[in-house]
Structures are given as structure tokens and as C-alpha cells.
Scaffold this active site. Structure first.
Site, mmCIF file in Angstrom:
data_model
loop_
_atom_site.group_PDB
_atom_site.id
_atom_site.type_symbol
_atom_site.label_atom_id
_atom_site.label_comp_id
_atom_site.label_asym_id
_atom_site.label_seq_id
_atom_site.Cartn_x
_atom_site.Cartn_y
_atom_site.Cartn_z
ATOM 1 C CE LYS A 28 -7.772 -0.467 6.001
ATOM 2 N NZ LYS A 28 -8.308 0.046 4.621
ATOM 3 C CB CYS B 185 -3.735 3.566 -1.571
ATOM 4 S SG CYS B 185 -4.895 4.696 -1.352
ATOM 5 C CD GLN C 164 -6.824 -4.742 3.533
ATOM 6 O OE1 GLN C 164 -7.727 -5.244 3.425
ATOM 7 N NE2 GLN C 164 -7.179 -3.246 3.629
ATOM 8 C CG ASP D 242 0.535 -2.501 6.243
ATOM 9 O OD1 ASP D 242 -0.589 -2.791 7.116
ATOM 10 O OD2 ASP D 242 0.147 -2.002 5.241
ATOM 11 C CG HIS E 183 -1.900 1.111 1.218
ATOM 12 N ND1 HIS E 183 -1.765 2.371 1.632
ATOM 13 C CD2 HIS E 183 -3.178 0.771 1.303
ATOM 14 C CE1 HIS E 183 -2.736 3.043 1.767
ATOM 15 N NE2 HIS E 183 -3.778 2.203 1.322
#
Length: 460
Positions: free
Chosen positions: A275, A413, A252, A249, A172
Site C-alpha cells: 500500500k 472488503c 490506508q 490499522d 475493513h
């Protein structure tokens, strides 16, 4: 990773699972032509567990009763944000009605209530990530702020001229731009691990990027554009072998997979509350305690100090040194409620059910003439990016919206990875625990109507 061991024992009379009598009557619908899936299109986990009841979950999410253009809302934009259960909505209301106060710095009753609620949320995050200590949990606004915190605090202190930072093609923009900025400031170099035609990191090429100058590796556990689940443990182990620190990260990943930061052995792990069925404006940085305490603060102000004079300031240990000023207290409490909600259902059960949806949705989309899936990794979470021959992605998104189906259409993104596949945008349905087979049937039926030119939509 998706291939986790289910923990389905002891469910008792949980409202989120069908009893054996109900389960005998429930089978996935088959409302489009049956197709043979390529065995490498989606992973086959071979689970056999007590059936999950998405209708019980859906009743917990009031927004799913909304109508859009006269149609029932079908929310398939979960990679952008997830909807909120009553447990979260009610907890926020409860906080503002009965506990609202600043924290830590007052002797009165409401301050004690608010502080207890805030620190209780920190402990819930610790358990959710299986972090060793609540002192390793920092509240921030979201994943983006968390990545910038690592870049601007640890990065500025430790990255020097000619050092190297490794990311992957899957990232991202939030996990690209802060490292570009740091490299530009320090005279360091950003290196990028390639992916194959299915959207999987090529581990052999990833390892070739390392050298004695590698200081940091930053990559996503799950790609927001393709749904690829990266081999986190292997990538962390390789990085540590070369003496590099690793930031993962998890934006997600947290709504789809059980996360265990001790097992992953990453140095930092970041995610956003919105999220994972929590409020917007709240997120988390996990960092190893000794690393956090050896890192200078990013922002200065109240709440993060032990003592201030005009000559010097003494900072609190982690996490306080990274939480300057009045934080997002209520939404941290709301995030704690979201994690409680997921714990009640069980992340392993969520993973199993969403995998079944992913298999079913993949089969359905492959039945649409002219549709091409983008990202077919062997291990995927619930993202189904595609393009439809002859149609602009934004037109497909608008046409689906007219039928009450919310998807994301654009570059997500994540422009570099889409350009790796020769694209500027895709249509991205993405899944959550409240989605159903019927949602996916409606999506497939709508796409077939669009492809056939019905409803006023036609080829370019």
C-alpha cells in the site's frame, strides 16, 4: 491527520519540485464546468508551498507507461495496491543478485549482507513511523497477518469471557473478522462505534461504548471505502482513559499521511508494504516494547528461540519472538527502499499534493449528472467512492477499464460501512502521488460519456 505542517525547506535541486520560474506557468486545468464546493465536502488546508512535479514522479514508475485496450494506463486503484518505483524494483534485483541468503544464523559473507539489509529495513520502518526502537518493529506478510498476530497472541492471552472489544463501522473485513473469531472463542462481545451520514466516527457515541469490561479497541486511521481520516489521538486517549489497549490499522494511511506512533500513543500500529509503494507479501506491526515482550508468540519454529529442549522453549525478546522461520527477507529490503523513496519526496509534500488532487477530483465528480459521492468527511485522504444513478458499479468499472482507467468496483472488503449507506458496492477511484489533474479530467470525461450512453454503455 491531513492538517500537518509542511516541511518544504531545504529541497535544493530535488527533481520532484518545480523551480519558481516553472511554477509561474503551472496552474490546475479546468476542463469541466466550475462548481462551488460545499465547504464541508473536503477540508480546506490553505497550503502555500513549492509546487510538486508529478511528471517527475511518474517517470520513476515504469508500469505507468503501459497501455490498456490501446489507451495509456491511468491507475486510480491505489487503495487496493500502489505501483512500484524503479528504486524498489532495482533494490529487489540487487538483493537477489548480490545478497540473497538466510539471515542471522550463518557466519558467511552473504548471510552478513542479507542480515544487514534486513535489519537496515527494520530501522527505516522505525524512522518512518517514529517508533522509539527498532525492537518494536515486527515484519509480517501484511496488515491482515498483523491484525491476526495481535488477536491470536495478545488477544488470546488477555481477552476473557464477557470482555468487550470495540471497533467502528468503517473497518475493513480484516479488522472485523479476527475480532469476531476471538470473541466467539472467548465468549467476549464485539461492540461497534457508529458513524454519521458523512462517514465520520461519532466520538460521543464511541465513548459511550466503554466500560470496565473493555479490553481492546481496533480501528482504521483512514477508511479504505470512504477515505475518512479518523480522530486517532482522541480515540486513543479515550480508550486509554478506560484502561483499554488500542490497535490502529494504518494500511490506508501510510501512503498519504505522516505517521508518528509516539504522538498517536497507540499500542500497536499495522500496515502493508504494497500500500506504500513497496512489494506485496510484506507488512509491519509496531508494538510498544514492554507489551510485545509480555505477549506470547503466535507461531513457533526456528529463528524465534533462545533455547529449545523437549521440556521447554525459551523465546527471544521482541521482535524475534514474532518472526518464526524464514521471513520475507527480500521484500522487507524492498519496503525499506520504498520508504527511502518517500523520505526523499517528503510525506508532508505528498499530503499537500494529494489534498489538491482530492479537492479537484471532488469538484469534477460532482459535475457529473447523477453521480453521488459516498463519504464526505471533513478530513479525508485520497478516496473518492461514488455511485452513478442507473448504472451497476461493475458496469461502470468495466467501461472505465475500456478507456484505460483502473478503478475498484465492488464492496472493497468493507460491506458493513457500505450497507450503512444503503449500498452493496461503489466505484472507488483512489489517489497516489503519481496521479495528475489530467488523470482526473479523463475520469470525469469518461463518466460523462457513460452517463450519456456513449460507447455502448446505457442505463439499466
Amino acid at each position: 491527520m491531513l492538517a500537518t505542517t509542511l516541511m518544504t525547506g531545504g529541497l535544493g535541486a530535488s527533481p520532484y519540485f518545480l523551480d519558481p520560474e516553472q511554477a509561474r506557468t503551472v496552474t490546475p486545468p479546468l476542463r469541466f464546468e466550475s462548481r462551488e464546493l460545499s465547504p464541508d465536502a473536503v477540508p480546506n488546508l490553505g497550503f502555500a508551498a513549492r509546487p510538486f512535479d508529478p511528471q517527475a514522479v511518474r517517470r520513476d514508475f515504469p508500469i505507468l507507461q503501459e497501455r490498456v485496450h490501446g489507451r495509456p494506463l491511468i491507475w486510480l486503484d491505489n487503495a487496493a495496491t500502489t505501483q512500484k518505483p524503479n528504486a524498489v524494483i532495482d533494490r529487489l534485483s540487487e538483493f537477489y543478485r548480490h545478497e540473497n541468503s538466510n539471515i542471522h544464523r550463518a557466519a558467511h559473507t552473504l548471510a552478513a549482507r542479507a542480515t544487514d539489509a534486513y535489519e537496515s529495513a527494520r530501522e527505516k520502518v522505525r524512522r518512518f513511523l517514529n517508533a522509539p526502537s527498532a525492537r518494536e518493529i515486527i515484519f509480517v506478510r501484511g496488515t491482515t497477518e498483523g491484525i491476526n498476530l495481535v488477536a491470536q497472541s495478545w488477544g488470546r492471552r488477555n481477552v476473557e469471557q464477557d470482555d468487550e472489544i470495540i471497533i467502528t463501522w468503517l473497518e475493513h473485513h480484516a479488522n472485523i473478522v479476527p475480532w469476531q473469531q476471538l470473541c466467539a472463542e472467548k465468549g467476549a462481545r464485539l461492540r461497534v462505534a457508529p458513524v454519521d451520514d458523512r462517514g465520520q466516527v461519532i466520538l460521543e457515541e464511541y465513548e459511550k461504548l466503554f466500560s470496565s469490561r473493555t479490553k481492546l479497541v481496533a480501528f482504521s486511521q483512514v477508511s479504505n471505502a470512504l477515505g475518512t481520516v479518523t480522530p486517532v489521538r482522541e480515540m486513543v486517549e479515550i480508550a486509554h482513559r478506560y484502561g483499554a489497549r488500542v490497535m490502529v490499522d494504518g494500511a490506508q494511511a501510510v501512503s498519504h499521511l505522516r505517521v508518528d506512533v509516539q504522538s498517536l500513543d497507540c499500542d500497536w500500529y499495522v500496515f502493508s508494504g504494497h500500500k506504500v509503494f513497496g512489494p506485496t507479501g510484506i507488512g509491519v506491526v509496531f508494538g510498544k516494547e514492554e507489551l510485545l515482550n509480555a505477549t506470547p508468540p503466535w507461531q513457533g519454529g526456528g529463528n524465534m528461540i533462545v533455547d529449545v529442549t523437549f521440556e521447554k522453549t525459551i523465546y527471544q525478546p521482541a521482535p524475534g519472538r514474532f518472526e518464526a522461520g524464514t521471513g520475507n527477507i527480500a521484500d522487507a529490503v524492498g519496503l525499506g527502499a520504498a520508504l527511502d523513496y518517500l523520505d526523499q519526496i517528503g510525506m508532508e509534500n505528498v499530503s499537500r499534493y494529494e489534498h489538491e488532487l482530492l479537492v479537484y477530483g471532488t469538484e469534477g465528480l460532482l459535475s457529473v449528472p447523477g453521480l453521488r459521492l459516498i463519504g464526505t468527511a471533513a478530513e479525508k485522504a485520497g478516496v473518492l467512492s461514488f455511485v452513478l444513478d442507473g448504472f451497476r458499479t461493475e458496469d461502470v468499472g468495466k467501461a472505465l477499464d475500456e478507456e484505460g482507467i483502473a478503478v475498484r468496483a465492488g464492496h472493497h472488503c468493507a460491506q458493513p460501512i457500505l450497507r450503512r449507506f444503503g449500498l452493496e458496492s461503489t466505484v472507488r477511484p483512489s489517489l497516489a502521488l503519481y496521479n495528475t489533474y489530467e488523470d482526473l479530467d479523463a475520469l470525469v470525461a469518461a463518466l460523462r460519456r457513460i452517463q450519456a450512453g456513449h460507447g455502448g454503455w446505457s442505463h439499466q
